[in-house]
Scaffold this motif. Structure first.
Motif, mmCIF file in Angstrom:
data_model
loop_
_atom_site.group_PDB
_atom_site.id
_atom_site.type_symbol
_atom_site.label_atom_id
_atom_site.label_comp_id
_atom_site.label_asym_id
_atom_site.label_seq_id
_atom_site.Cartn_x
_atom_site.Cartn_y
_atom_site.Cartn_z
ATOM 1 N N PRO A 471 -31.302 6.375 -13.473
ATOM 2 C CA PRO A 471 -32.138 6.227 -14.670
ATOM 3 C C PRO A 471 -31.623 7.074 -15.826
ATOM 4 N N ASP A 472 -32.047 6.736 -17.025
ATOM 5 C CA ASP A 472 -31.591 7.489 -18.208
ATOM 6 C C ASP A 472 -32.092 8.929 -18.219
ATOM 7 N N THR A 473 -33.074 9.249 -17.377
ATOM 8 C CA THR A 473 -33.558 10.634 -17.299
ATOM 9 C C THR A 473 -32.492 11.566 -16.735
ATOM 10 N N ARG A 474 -31.445 10.999 -16.124
ATOM 11 C CA ARG A 474 -30.370 11.823 -15.538
ATOM 12 C C ARG A 474 -29.110 11.814 -16.405
ATOM 13 N N LYS A 475 -29.258 11.345 -17.642
ATOM 14 C CA LYS A 475 -28.085 11.236 -18.519
ATOM 15 C C LYS A 475 -27.421 12.594 -18.774
ATOM 16 N N ALA A 476 -28.233 13.627 -18.885
ATOM 17 C CA ALA A 476 -27.692 14.968 -19.147
ATOM 18 C C ALA A 476 -26.760 15.409 -18.018
ATOM 19 N N GLU A 477 -27.120 15.047 -16.757
ATOM 20 C CA GLU A 477 -26.262 15.399 -15.613
ATOM 21 C C GLU A 477 -24.903 14.719 -15.735
ATOM 22 N N VAL A 478 -24.946 13.442 -16.156
ATOM 23 C CA VAL A 478 -23.709 12.669 -16.299
ATOM 24 C C VAL A 478 -22.805 13.322 -17.345
ATOM 25 N N ILE A 479 -23.396 13.664 -18.480
ATOM 26 C CA ILE A 479 -22.609 14.271 -19.570
ATOM 27 C C ILE A 479 -21.985 15.592 -19.120
ATOM 28 N N LYS A 480 -22.757 16.393 -18.380
ATOM 29 C CA LYS A 480 -22.247 17.683 -17.894
ATOM 30 C C LYS A 480 -21.045 17.471 -16.964
ATOM 31 N N ARG A 481 -21.158 16.459 -16.085
ATOM 32 C CA ARG A 481 -20.061 16.173 -15.142
ATOM 33 C C ARG A 481 -18.821 15.661 -15.876
ATOM 34 N N LEU A 482 -19.026 14.856 -16.914
ATOM 35 C CA LEU A 482 -17.893 14.348 -17.689
ATOM 36 C C LEU A 482 -17.148 15.487 -18.369
ATOM 37 N N ASP A 483 -17.886 16.486 -18.824
ATOM 38 C CA ASP A 483 -17.269 17.653 -19.466
ATOM 39 C C ASP A 483 -16.263 18.300 -18.509
ATOM 40 N N GLU A 484 -16.636 18.362 -17.232
ATOM 41 C CA GLU A 484 -15.756 18.994 -16.236
ATOM 42 C C GLU A 484 -14.518 18.128 -15.967
ATOM 43 N N VAL A 485 -14.738 16.830 -15.679
ATOM 44 C CA VAL A 485 -13.597 15.992 -15.266
ATOM 45 C C VAL A 485 -12.642 15.705 -16.418
ATOM 46 N N CYS A 486 -13.164 15.598 -17.638
ATOM 47 C CA CYS A 486 -12.285 15.326 -18.784
ATOM 48 C C CYS A 486 -11.370 16.515 -19.066
ATOM 49 N N HIS A 487 -11.864 17.717 -18.806
ATOM 50 C CA HIS A 487 -11.011 18.895 -18.982
ATOM 51 C C HIS A 487 -9.918 18.962 -17.920
ATOM 52 N N GLN A 488 -10.090 18.148 -16.852
ATOM 53 C CA GLN A 488 -9.053 18.068 -15.818
ATOM 54 C C GLN A 488 -8.095 16.897 -16.061
ATOM 55 N N GLY A 489 -8.280 16.189 -17.186
ATOM 56 C CA GLY A 489 -7.338 15.132 -17.564
ATOM 57 C C GLY A 489 -7.814 13.710 -17.366
ATOM 58 N N THR A 490 -9.032 13.525 -16.834
ATOM 59 C CA THR A 490 -9.557 12.173 -16.634
ATOM 60 C C THR A 490 -10.028 11.582 -17.967
ATOM 61 N N GLN A 491 -9.834 10.280 -18.149
ATOM 62 C CA GLN A 491 -10.352 9.585 -19.332
ATOM 63 C C GLN A 491 -11.534 8.698 -18.941
ATOM 64 N N VAL A 492 -12.446 8.518 -19.907
ATOM 65 C CA VAL A 492 -13.729 7.871 -19.617
ATOM 66 C C VAL A 492 -14.070 6.829 -20.680
ATOM 67 N N TYR A 493 -14.580 5.675 -20.220
ATOM 68 C CA TYR A 493 -15.230 4.723 -21.125
ATOM 69 C C TYR A 493 -16.737 4.995 -21.087
ATOM 70 N N TRP A 494 -17.371 4.965 -22.256
ATOM 71 C CA TRP A 494 -18.841 5.022 -22.307
ATOM 72 C C TRP A 494 -19.291 3.790 -23.097
ATOM 73 N N VAL A 495 -19.950 2.859 -22.430
ATOM 74 C CA VAL A 495 -20.274 1.566 -23.033
ATOM 75 C C VAL A 495 -21.755 1.493 -23.385
ATOM 76 N N CYS A 496 -22.043 1.018 -24.594
ATOM 77 C CA CYS A 496 -23.420 0.781 -25.040
ATOM 78 C C CYS A 496 -23.551 -0.698 -25.417
ATOM 79 N N PRO A 497 -24.742 -1.285 -25.238
ATOM 80 C CA PRO A 497 -24.889 -2.717 -25.485
ATOM 81 C C PRO A 497 -24.817 -3.155 -26.936
ATOM 82 N N ASN A 498 -25.070 -2.268 -27.890
ATOM 83 C CA ASN A 498 -25.109 -2.719 -29.285
ATOM 84 C C ASN A 498 -24.522 -1.678 -30.223
ATOM 85 N N ILE A 499 -24.521 -1.991 -31.533
ATOM 86 C CA ILE A 499 -23.893 -1.106 -32.512
ATOM 87 C C ILE A 499 -24.914 -0.235 -33.237
#
Length: 697
Positions: A471-499
């Motif tokens: 659920p979107d209530t856990r979005k903050a956890e996702v962002i925190k984890r991305l901060d860690e993996v991106c600093h290790q060289g991983t690239q990420v797509y973040w997709v939203c349905p509209n503009i």
């Protein structure tokens, strides 16, 4: 007198409708409604029931619409700083109910006096604020005491909003055209034996706009489930099948160029590859190879899961064609995809001595002139591009094969424009590719003129993508984890349905981009959406490919995009709004390299936004990465009558039909089309002219 064709409705501008006026006409034009036939096909999305009078004692505060015959027994004007409100008490012989009106003009207020008899029609709700049940802003008709009330015989249609045009004006315009159908009916084109609905098209249109009330009281009418709607969809499906059969018949009137199988060249190429082709790739290529070696024009669909290796089969076909001294063209739906194909084909074909070039609208001047000369002389054997490949100025020396990627994104007229580029009296071979695994039923609906090759294996070593749903209530956890993996060289797509933010869509790509930039200041974040100019899109995608961005925030535009091997995580926000096929396509953007890959589906947790079907889709995504299973489940989930915000299939060639919703009609429509094209040329022409007027039989 019954007209011989549809010309009156197909060619008459809506401006001829009495009382419509230039303002309303302009609003209809903006919505894409230009002719009387367009207006007839703009169907209601729901209906109101004014076919019976309800007693006040039988009313329930459920938000439903009710029709009552009552007297005004009390009137109260309420003035606040924000709003002018008129309250009145209505009474019949069974009870009383309050009605509330807002911002009435003084001359309207004067009409509402105690003792007057009225018909009121509107929604009845329970007001949480004061605990009162009331009619909210009902439509009112004033009656004299002796007047006899005759409820309407049919339901009242409600149409999707047309800017500046009130519902009453839309109804009046549509009703005017429907009345014309009684005097000037549309020609009935379906032979009786092929009309299981026993309705003419004129009758079906009439019933779609003004159906009779349901047999069961308060039963909701779903427009797409009515017999009238199915009758219209069925006819359009027959017409579409006739266009496919006509194209096939045209193709078979001329021979194609039969070319040598080029066994030595293709075998040498296959052995040079640093990986082994799958059994499905080899089987599919041999089918293509056999077709190309025949004078009978190839018409073949190559479909398979994301990453199943369609491009490699297409490259092998291109080698066979080029080594015979002929040319082939690859038509892609977007410039991004054309660029990707060009890079792949060029890297693989250069060592074989085969020249590959990309032609797009952005290539101009001297460079374009030289490119066009080289294509015309035959120096370029493989030409890749979007709509540029079939423009009038592009001439080929001996173009004998068209490889069309995602054919459903091109209209029939566009495909025919490309096929006209073949040498005189020669029919081009066609290989159609799609990255959407297509269930058999949809193959019949959309590609029934084609032989089918299926890629049902993934290349060896391809790791399954791990999918999580949260659920979107856990979005903050996702962002925190991305901060860690991106600093290790991983690239990420973040997709939203509209503009942009709007009433219905809360996940905005621009807002998310700003939010992530703020929360992840140390990371480089890119933004990609459809409103960017083509060169900007290409620039952003190239930068992401070259690791200049850690995270790419994008709309679903990346569904068909450049492969980025280092991108191993995709986050899809608002995933409950997307169909299974699209979710699976998006997930296929990762898993292109050697890294473990992840897909995180974030759904809006509020109960109003997540329905059972949406959660079933997300569960299926988590349970399997098999595109064929997903396509089959998608078809089961979206049976007839489900109303979707977007056509998930991407097949936008129809005016009424949704192939997933109407799949039960496909087989009988196919059989009817086969009979008509073989036995009734006049009916065949008329049906195609009605539904696909740009298609020339």
């Amino acid at each position: 007198m019954v007209p011989k064709d549809d010309s009156y409705y197909a060619n008459s501008d809506i401006a001829i409708i009495k009382g419509l006026g230039t303002t309303y006409t302009s609003s209809f034009y903006k919505k894409g409604i230009f002719t009387l036939f367009d207006l007839l096909l703009d169907f209601p999305f729901k209906f109101l029931d004014q076919t019976k009078i309800t007693k006040i004692s039988d009313i329930r505060p459920d938000g439903g619409f009710y029709f009552i015959d009552a007297h005004i027994v009390a009137v109260q004007n309420v003035l606040t700083r924000r709003v002018k409100m008129l309250k009145m008490m209505l009474q019949d012989d069974t009870g009383k109910i309050e009605a509330v009106f807002f911002n009435l003009y003084p001359n309207q207020i004067k009409a509402y006096t105690r003792g007057r008899r009225i018909l009121a029609f509107g929604p009845v709700k329970y007001n949480d604020y004061n605990g009162v049940v009331n009619f909210t802003q009902p439509t009112v008709t004033f009656l004299e005491e002796g007047d006899e009330v005759k409820p309407q015989e049919r339901m009242t249609p409600v149409y999707h909003a047309v800017e500046k045009v009130p519902q009453a004006a839309i109804r009046k315009a549509v009703n005017g055209v429907l009345q014309s159908l009684h005097a000037i009916p549309l020609p009935e084109l379906l032979p009786q034996k092929h009309n299981p609905f026993n309705l003419t098209l004129s009758q079906a249109l009439d019933l779609c706009h003004y159906p009779f009330p349901p047999d069961i009281p308060n039963q909701k009418i779903i427009p797409e489930k009515t017999e009238g709607f199915k009758r219209i969809s069925y006819e359009e499906l027959i017409a579409y099948q006739l266009t496919l059969l006509s194209v096939k018949r045209k193709n078979e009137q001329h021979n194609a160029v039969a070319i040598d199988k080029a066994l030595e060249d293709t075998d040498r190429f296959i052995k040079s590859l640093p990986f082994e082709l799958t059994g499905a790739q080899m089987r599919s290529f041999k089918e293509v190879q056999q077709d190309l070696s025949s004078q009978k024009p190839m018409l073949r669909l190559l479909h398979g899961d994301v990453g199943s290796g369609k491009t490699m089969v297409a490259v092998l076909a291109a080698i066979q064609v080029a080594k015979s001294g002929n040319q082939c063209v690859v038509l892609a739906p977007t410039e991004l995809l054309a660029q990707q194909h060009y890079q792949k084909f060029k890297a693989l074909l250069d060592p074989c001595g085969i020249r590959t070039e990309l032609i797009t609208s952005s290539i101009k001047g001297v460079k374009r002139k030289k490119l066009l000369e080289d294509i015309e002389s035959g120096e370029v054997q493989v030409i890749i591009g979007t709509h540029s490949v079939y423009q009038e100025e592009v001439h080929y020396r001996n173009l004998i094969l068209a490889i069309i990627d995602e054919q459903h994104r091109f209209g029939i007229d566009q495909r025919i424009a490309l096929l006209k580029k073949a040498p005189s009296d020669i029919t081009m071979h066609q290989l159609v590719m799609t990255a959407t695994p297509i269930p058999r039923t949809l193959q019949l609906a959309l590609f029934s003129d084609l032989d089918v090759s299926t890629l049902d294996e993934l290349p060896k070593g391809r790791k399954p993508i791990i999918t999580a749903v949260m659920p979107d209530t856990r979005k903050a956890e996702v962002i925190k984890r991305l901060d860690e993996v991106c600093h290790q060289g991983t690239q990420v797509y973040w997709v939203c349905p509209n503009i942009e933010e709007n009433e219905d869509e809360t996940e905005s790509v621009k807002t998310t981009y700003k939010e992530l930039k703020k929360q992840l200041p140390d990371l480089k974040i890119g933004l990609l959406h459809g409103q960017l100019a083509t060169n900007e899109k290409n620039k952003v995608m190239k930068a992401f490919l070259e690791k200049e961005y850690d995270i790419l925030v994008a709309t679903t535009i990346i569904e068909v995009g450049v492969d980025v091997p280092n991108a191993s995580i995709i986050v899809i926000e608002g995933a409950q709004r997307l169909g299974l096929a699209q979710l699976h396509q998006l997930r296929g953007r990762v898993g292109r390299g050697a890294l473990d890959s992840y897909c995180i589906l974030i759904y809006k947790s509020s109960e109003t936004d997540v329905n059972d079907i949406a959660m079933q889709r997300l569960s299926i995504m988590r349970a399997t990465t098999d595109g064929f299973k997903i396509a089959t489940e998608d078809l089961k989930l979206r049976g007839p009558g489900e109303v979707l915000g977007n056509k998930q299939t991407g097949f936008d060639i129809f005016r009424v039909v949704d192939v997933n919703r109407d799949f039960e009609l496909i087989d009988i429509a196919r059989n009817a089309a086969l009979d008509i094209i073989h036995n009734d040329t006049e009916t065949c022409r008329a049906l195609i002219a009605r539904w696909f007027p740009k298609f020339k039989v």
